[in-house]
Design a protein around this motif. Structure first.
Motif, PDB file in Angstrom:
ATOM      1  N   TYR A  40      79.401  49.904  28.141  1.00 17.27           N
ATOM      2  CA  TYR A  40      78.646  48.875  27.417  1.00 17.27           C
ATOM      3  C   TYR A  40      79.288  48.520  26.076  1.00 17.27           C
ATOM      4  CZ  TYR A  40      74.778  49.189  30.733  1.00 17.27           C
ATOM      5  OH  TYR A  40      74.007  49.145  31.871  1.00 17.27           O
ATOM      6  N   GLY A  41      80.034  49.468  25.486  1.00 11.51           N
ATOM      7  CA  GLY A  41      80.669  49.217  24.194  1.00 11.51           C
ATOM      8  C   GLY A  41      81.701  48.111  24.226  1.00 11.51           C
ATOM      9  N   ALA A  42      82.135  47.715  25.422  1.00 11.81           N
ATOM     10  CA  ALA A  42      83.145  46.648  25.531  1.00 11.81           C
ATOM     11  C   ALA A  42      82.620  45.310  25.023  1.00 11.81           C
ATOM     12  CB  ALA A  42      83.586  46.508  26.994  1.00 11.81           C
ATOM     13  N   GLY A  43      81.312  45.169  24.923  1.00 11.78           N
ATOM     14  CA  GLY A  43      80.743  43.895  24.468  1.00 11.78           C
ATOM     15  C   GLY A  43      80.213  43.914  23.049  1.00 11.78           C
ATOM     16  N   LEU A  44      80.390  45.020  22.328  1.00  8.93           N
ATOM     17  CA  LEU A  44      79.822  45.135  20.977  1.00  8.93           C
ATOM     18  C   LEU A  44      80.336  44.081  20.008  1.00  8.93           C
ATOM     19  CD1 LEU A  44      79.648  48.964  20.163  1.00  8.93           C
ATOM     20  CD2 LEU A  44      77.745  47.365  20.353  1.00  8.93           C
ATOM     21  N   PHE A  45      81.578  43.635  20.201  1.00  2.54           N
ATOM     22  CA  PHE A  45      82.185  42.699  19.245  1.00  2.54           C
ATOM     23  C   PHE A  45      81.481  41.347  19.201  1.00  2.54           C
ATOM     24  CE2 PHE A  45      84.097  41.636  23.234  1.00  2.54           C
ATOM     25  CZ  PHE A  45      84.430  40.302  23.178  1.00  2.54           C
ATOM     26  N   ILE A  46      80.626  41.034  20.182  1.00  2.00           N
ATOM     27  CA  ILE A  46      79.926  39.740  20.165  1.00  2.00           C
ATOM     28  C   ILE A  46      78.613  39.810  19.394  1.00  2.00           C
ATOM     29  CG2 ILE A  46      80.924  39.098  22.395  1.00  2.00           C
ATOM     30  CD1 ILE A  46      78.129  39.571  23.648  1.00  2.00           C
ATOM     31  N   VAL A  47      78.167  41.005  19.027  1.00  2.00           N
ATOM     32  CA  VAL A  47      76.834  41.147  18.415  1.00  2.00           C
ATOM     33  C   VAL A  47      76.704  40.398  17.081  1.00  2.00           C
ATOM     34  CG1 VAL A  47      75.116  42.773  17.530  1.00  2.00           C
ATOM     35  CG2 VAL A  47      76.340  43.281  19.659  1.00  2.00           C
ATOM     36  N   PRO A  48      77.676  40.492  16.125  1.00  2.00           N
ATOM     37  CA  PRO A  48      77.525  39.698  14.896  1.00  2.00           C
ATOM     38  C   PRO A  48      77.407  38.199  15.163  1.00  2.00           C
ATOM     39  CG  PRO A  48      79.199  41.385  14.596  1.00  2.00           C
ATOM     40  CD  PRO A  48      78.863  41.381  16.059  1.00  2.00           C
ATOM     41  N   THR A  49      78.136  37.709  16.157  1.00  2.00           N
ATOM     42  CA  THR A  49      78.034  36.292  16.513  1.00  2.00           C
ATOM     43  C   THR A  49      76.639  35.960  17.028  1.00  2.00           C
ATOM     44  OG1 THR A  49      80.394  36.176  17.063  1.00  2.00           O
ATOM     45  CG2 THR A  49      78.973  34.485  18.017  1.00  2.00           C
ATOM     46  N   LEU A  50      76.079  36.841  17.847  1.00  2.00           N
ATOM     47  CA  LEU A  50      74.736  36.628  18.374  1.00  2.00           C
ATOM     48  C   LEU A  50      73.682  36.707  17.270  1.00  2.00           C
ATOM     49  CD1 LEU A  50      75.053  38.794  21.609  1.00  2.00           C
ATOM     50  CD2 LEU A  50      75.051  36.301  21.474  1.00  2.00           C
ATOM     51  N   LEU A  51      73.889  37.611  16.320  1.00  2.00           N
ATOM     52  CA  LEU A  51      72.964  37.711  15.184  1.00  2.00           C
ATOM     53  C   LEU A  51      72.937  36.411  14.385  1.00  2.00           C
ATOM     54  CD1 LEU A  51      73.871  41.313  13.960  1.00  2.00           C
ATOM     55  CD2 LEU A  51      71.650  40.615  14.888  1.00  2.00           C
ATOM     56  N   MET A  52      74.115  35.842  14.153  1.00  2.00           N
ATOM     57  CA  MET A  52      74.168  34.563  13.441  1.00  2.00           C
ATOM     58  C   MET A  52      73.497  33.465  14.246  1.00  2.00           C
ATOM     59  SD  MET A  52      74.864  32.641  10.915  1.00  2.00           S
ATOM     60  CE  MET A  52      76.007  33.385   9.767  1.00  2.00           C
ATOM     61  N   GLY A  53      73.656  33.502  15.556  1.00  2.00           N
ATOM     62  CA  GLY A  53      72.987  32.518  16.396  1.00  2.00           C
ATOM     63  C   GLY A  53      71.480  32.589  16.254  1.00  2.00           C
ATOM     64  N   TYR A  54      70.930  33.801  16.316  1.00  2.03           N
ATOM     65  CA  TYR A  54      69.485  33.971  16.124  1.00  2.03           C
ATOM     66  C   TYR A  54      69.050  33.490  14.741  1.00  2.03           C
ATOM     67  CZ  TYR A  54      68.217  36.680  20.307  1.00  2.03           C
ATOM     68  OH  TYR A  54      67.927  37.090  21.584  1.00  2.03           O
ATOM     69  N   LEU A  55      69.872  33.791  13.718  1.00  5.70           N
ATOM     70  CA  LEU A  55      69.545  33.367  12.361  1.00  5.70           C
ATOM     71  C   LEU A  55      69.462  31.843  12.283  1.00  5.70           C
ATOM     72  CD1 LEU A  55      71.248  34.887   9.186  1.00  5.70           C
ATOM     73  CD2 LEU A  55      70.190  32.643   9.234  1.00  5.70           C
ATOM     74  N   LEU A  56      70.427  31.163  12.904  1.00  2.38           N
ATOM     75  CA  LEU A  56      70.413  29.698  12.902  1.00  2.38           C
ATOM     76  C   LEU A  56      69.206  29.148  13.662  1.00  2.38           C
ATOM     77  CD1 LEU A  56      74.213  28.920  13.414  1.00  2.38           C
ATOM     78  CD2 LEU A  56      72.856  28.582  11.336  1.00  2.38           C
ATOM     79  N   LEU A  57      68.768  29.869  14.685  1.00  2.00           N
ATOM     80  CA  LEU A  57      67.549  29.460  15.379  1.00  2.00           C
ATOM     81  C   LEU A  57      66.358  29.523  14.425  1.00  2.00           C
ATOM     82  CD1 LEU A  57      65.921  28.713  17.898  1.00  2.00           C
ATOM     83  CD2 LEU A  57      65.888  31.141  18.510  1.00  2.00           C
ATOM     84  N   GLY A  58      66.319  30.553  13.591  1.00  6.74           N
ATOM     85  CA  GLY A  58      65.259  30.650  12.589  1.00  6.74           C
ATOM     86  C   GLY A  58      65.341  29.537  11.560  1.00  6.74           C
ATOM     87  N   VAL A  59      66.556  29.180  11.162  1.00  4.40           N
ATOM     88  CA  VAL A  59      66.741  28.054  10.231  1.00  4.40           C
ATOM     89  C   VAL A  59      66.232  26.766  10.871  1.00  4.40           C
ATOM     90  CG1 VAL A  59      68.477  26.623   9.063  1.00  4.40           C
ATOM     91  CG2 VAL A  59      68.669  29.127   9.015  1.00  4.40           C
ATOM     92  N   TYR A  60      66.544  26.586  12.155  1.00  8.84           N
ATOM     93  CA  TYR A  60      66.079  25.394  12.859  1.00  8.84           C
ATOM     94  C   TYR A  60      64.556  25.344  12.893  1.00  8.84           C
ATOM     95  CZ  TYR A  60      65.181  22.022  16.552  1.00  8.84           C
ATOM     96  OH  TYR A  60      64.707  20.949  17.260  1.00  8.84           O
ATOM     97  N   PHE A  61      63.923  26.492  13.109  1.00 12.77           N
ATOM     98  CA  PHE A  61      62.457  26.521  13.114  1.00 12.77           C
ATOM     99  C   PHE A  61      61.913  26.052  11.768  1.00 12.77           C
ATOM    100  CE2 PHE A  61      58.554  28.739  11.966  1.00 12.77           C
ATOM    101  CZ  PHE A  61      57.706  28.253  12.945  1.00 12.77           C
ATOM    102  N   ASN A  62      62.520  26.501  10.669  1.00  9.31           N
ATOM    103  CA  ASN A  62      62.103  26.039   9.345  1.00  9.31           C
ATOM    104  C   ASN A  62      62.302  24.540   9.186  1.00  9.31           C
ATOM    105  OD1 ASN A  62      61.434  28.207   7.048  1.00  9.31           O
ATOM    106  ND2 ASN A  62      62.803  29.162   8.525  1.00  9.31           N
ATOM    107  N   LEU A  63      63.468  24.057   9.606  1.00  7.21           N
ATOM    108  CA  LEU A  63      63.781  22.638   9.451  1.00  7.21           C
ATOM    109  C   LEU A  63      62.863  21.745  10.286  1.00  7.21           C
ATOM    110  CD1 LEU A  63      67.693  22.835   9.658  1.00  7.21           C
ATOM    111  CD2 LEU A  63      66.367  22.220   7.622  1.00  7.21           C
ATOM    112  N   SER A  64      62.440  22.243  11.442  1.00  7.74           N
ATOM    113  CA  SER A  64      61.692  21.409  12.385  1.00  7.74           C
ATOM    114  C   SER A  64      60.287  21.071  11.923  1.00  7.74           C
ATOM    115  CB  SER A  64      61.616  22.110  13.754  1.00  7.74           C
ATOM    116  OG  SER A  64      60.807  23.274  13.687  1.00  7.74           O
TER     117      SER A  64
END
Length: 501
Positions: free
Chosen positions: A348-372
């Motif tokens: 499972y550790g082979a995919g760990l490098f994508i986690v910061p990217t996914l965290l930023m994606g979730y953060l931007l989703l939260g920003v979108y919720f604020n903007l909407s």
């Protein structure tokens, strides 16, 4: 400031159930990756992505619609509740029955031959979720946060109980000879089946409790109420799909888009299990966003008539970005031990490098919720359709173009690209129709610098474990210092003023 404190307090109470539920769901990954195969994890990833996507279709924005019309002028809140719940129950019967009947076809089409029961259970889970949506929304609107949290927590523990019973306890009792293989129809070759069955049982058992606490409804469909509600909610359906399209569609499509033998020794479904498990690590960001959303949506509507509401919305956005970027760094720099702790089996550790990217994606989703908020309070929800359409198209395009080239990272990139473009469009239209004085430049600076720091901490490697841990986590202190340096004037304004002697 008192309004921000009130929102923070409500977020904490709603967050108790939301964060607890998602945290336990997050912790269940330890159980799933320990006791289930990677293929079962792939099935779990794919089917629950489908559930998340269809859940939006089953509720089609009715929660937000209920908030809007219940707080509107010249409308009886009881009639709004009756009409909303009646409409949702009716549509659920139609959609749930259709999915139930299509289960054999879905099983074949999605490569689950002979497992139509999985999609029948899926239809029931979606139906139970839908008919609980408005009663839960009513509890939120009436500020019955403790009852809301209590019902959610009870549901969570029921789900956990059934999961542990079916995945750990029963197999243990069978190996000890205490019960036989066929006890109550138990099958040791099942995996994802028991996750779905636990969810189904837990949701079904709380329906009477929630309906009782929220108030039973009278079947009532008044055209004068239902017609404008329908017009308001349909664009929200597309906005809701935007919220899950990237997050869930990437996980659903991953195994079907990934070329054969892309990862040596792994089938596409097993690779999908690794992708989905690492996606779960990023759920810590979504915990905060979900808790914030529960409290913020009714709060935003209630504040919409205040002449100072634009300034308040801007402050909320800024504090949200500061907190979530700090959280993203804290998770990213500690993935070297968080990953192995939660993802138990090797591989499972082979995919760990994508986690910061996914965290930023979730953060931007939260920003979108604020903007909407601008098109929700101005009844311009039609704009959500076009913004969503662009986001969905980008998501699908990125998945089909980059997953065959970059695998896990191709799927993760769709998160950032989709939500960033949606945020940009929502911001530009919002400033035109409902200007809000966001600290845009500073907010973008925090997003960029926190993303860079997150990956810097992830890849930092100094050899000695203790020194490495301290060095990585010193980046959190660095970011806190940067916030204090740039926000010191704002921080001082929040502190109580000293009384003159």
């Amino acid at each position: 400031m008192s309004n921000l404190k009130k929102l923070a307090g409500q977020t904490a109470v709603y967050g108790l159930s939301s964060i607890l539920g998602r945290s336990i769901n997050f912790l269940m990954i330890i159980v799933y990756t320990e006791y289930l195969s990677k293929e079962a994890m792939g099935s779990f990833t794919s089917i629950y992505a489908l559930i998340g996507f269809l859940n939006i279709v089953f509720t089609y924005g009715m929660e937000t619609t209920f908030f809007r019309f219940s707080t509107g002028k010249n409308l009886d809140p009881k009639k709004v509740y009756n009409s909303t719940q009646s409409l949702l129950v009716t549509s659920t019967l139609v959609l749930g029955s259709g999915l139930f009947l299509l289960a054999p076809w879905l099983a074949e089409w999605l490569d689950y031959p002979g497992q139509a029961y999985l999609f029948r259970w899926t239809a029931l889970i979606l139906s139970f979720d839908a008919i609980l949506a408005i009663p839960f929304a009513k509890l939120r609107l009436e500020n019955k946060a403790l009852i809301f949290a209590g019902a959610k927590i009870f549901n969570i523990f029921l789900n956990i109980f059934f999961n542990l019973l079916l995945i750990i306890v029963f197999p243990y009792l069978i190996t000890k000879g205490i019960i036989s293989e066929g006890f109550l129809g138990y099958r040791s070759d099942w995996g994802v089946e028991y996750i779905l069955l636990s969810n189904l049982l837990a949701n079904g058992l709380i329906i009477p409790l929630v309906w009782w606490k929220a108030g039973f409804f009278k079947f009532q469909l008044e055209g004068a109420i239902v017609k404008p509600m329908w017009a308001y909610s349909i664009p929200l359906l597309f906005m809701g799909l935007a919220g899950v399209t990237n997050e869930l569609l990437s996980r659903f499509l991953f195994e079907y888009v990934l070329p054969p033998n892309f990862y040596a020794g792994l089938s596409a479904r097993e690779a999908g299990g690794i992708f989905g498990a690492n996606f779960k690590l990023a759920i810590l960001m979504n915990l905060v966003i979900q808790a914030f959303k529960y409290a913020a949506e009714p709060f935003f509507f209630k504040q919409s008539t205040d002449k100072n509401s634009p300034q308040l919305y801007a402050k909320v956005m800024h504090v949200f970005i500061l907190f979530c970027t700090l959280l993203m760094i804290a998770i990213s720099v500690n993935l070297d031990w968080l990953g192995p702790f939660f993802l138990r089996q090797s591989g499972y550790g082979a995919g760990l490098f994508i986690v910061p990217t996914l965290l930023m994606g979730y953060l931007l989703l939260g920003v979108y919720f604020n903007l909407s908020i601008w098109f929700k309070i101005t009844d311009q929800t039609k704009y959500s359709f076009w913004i969503t359409l662009v986001g969905a198209a980008l998501t699908v395009a990125v998945i089909f173009i980059f997953v065959p080239i970059w695998g896990y990272m191709g799927g993760a990139l769709s998160t950032i690209i989709c939500y960033f473009v949606m945020c940009l469009l929502c911001y530009l239209y919002g400033q035109k129709y409902y200007p809000i004085p966001y600290q845009t430049a500073r907010g973008l600076f925090y997003l960029l610098i926190s993303f860079v720091v997150s990956y810097l901490g992830f890849y930092l490697e100094l050899g000695d474990p203790i020194i490495n841990f301290l060095a990585k986590n010193s980046l959190i202190i660095f970011y806190l210092g940067l916030i204090f340096l740039l926000e010191k004037d704002q921080i001082k304004s929040y502190l109580p003023k000293r009384k003159k002697l």
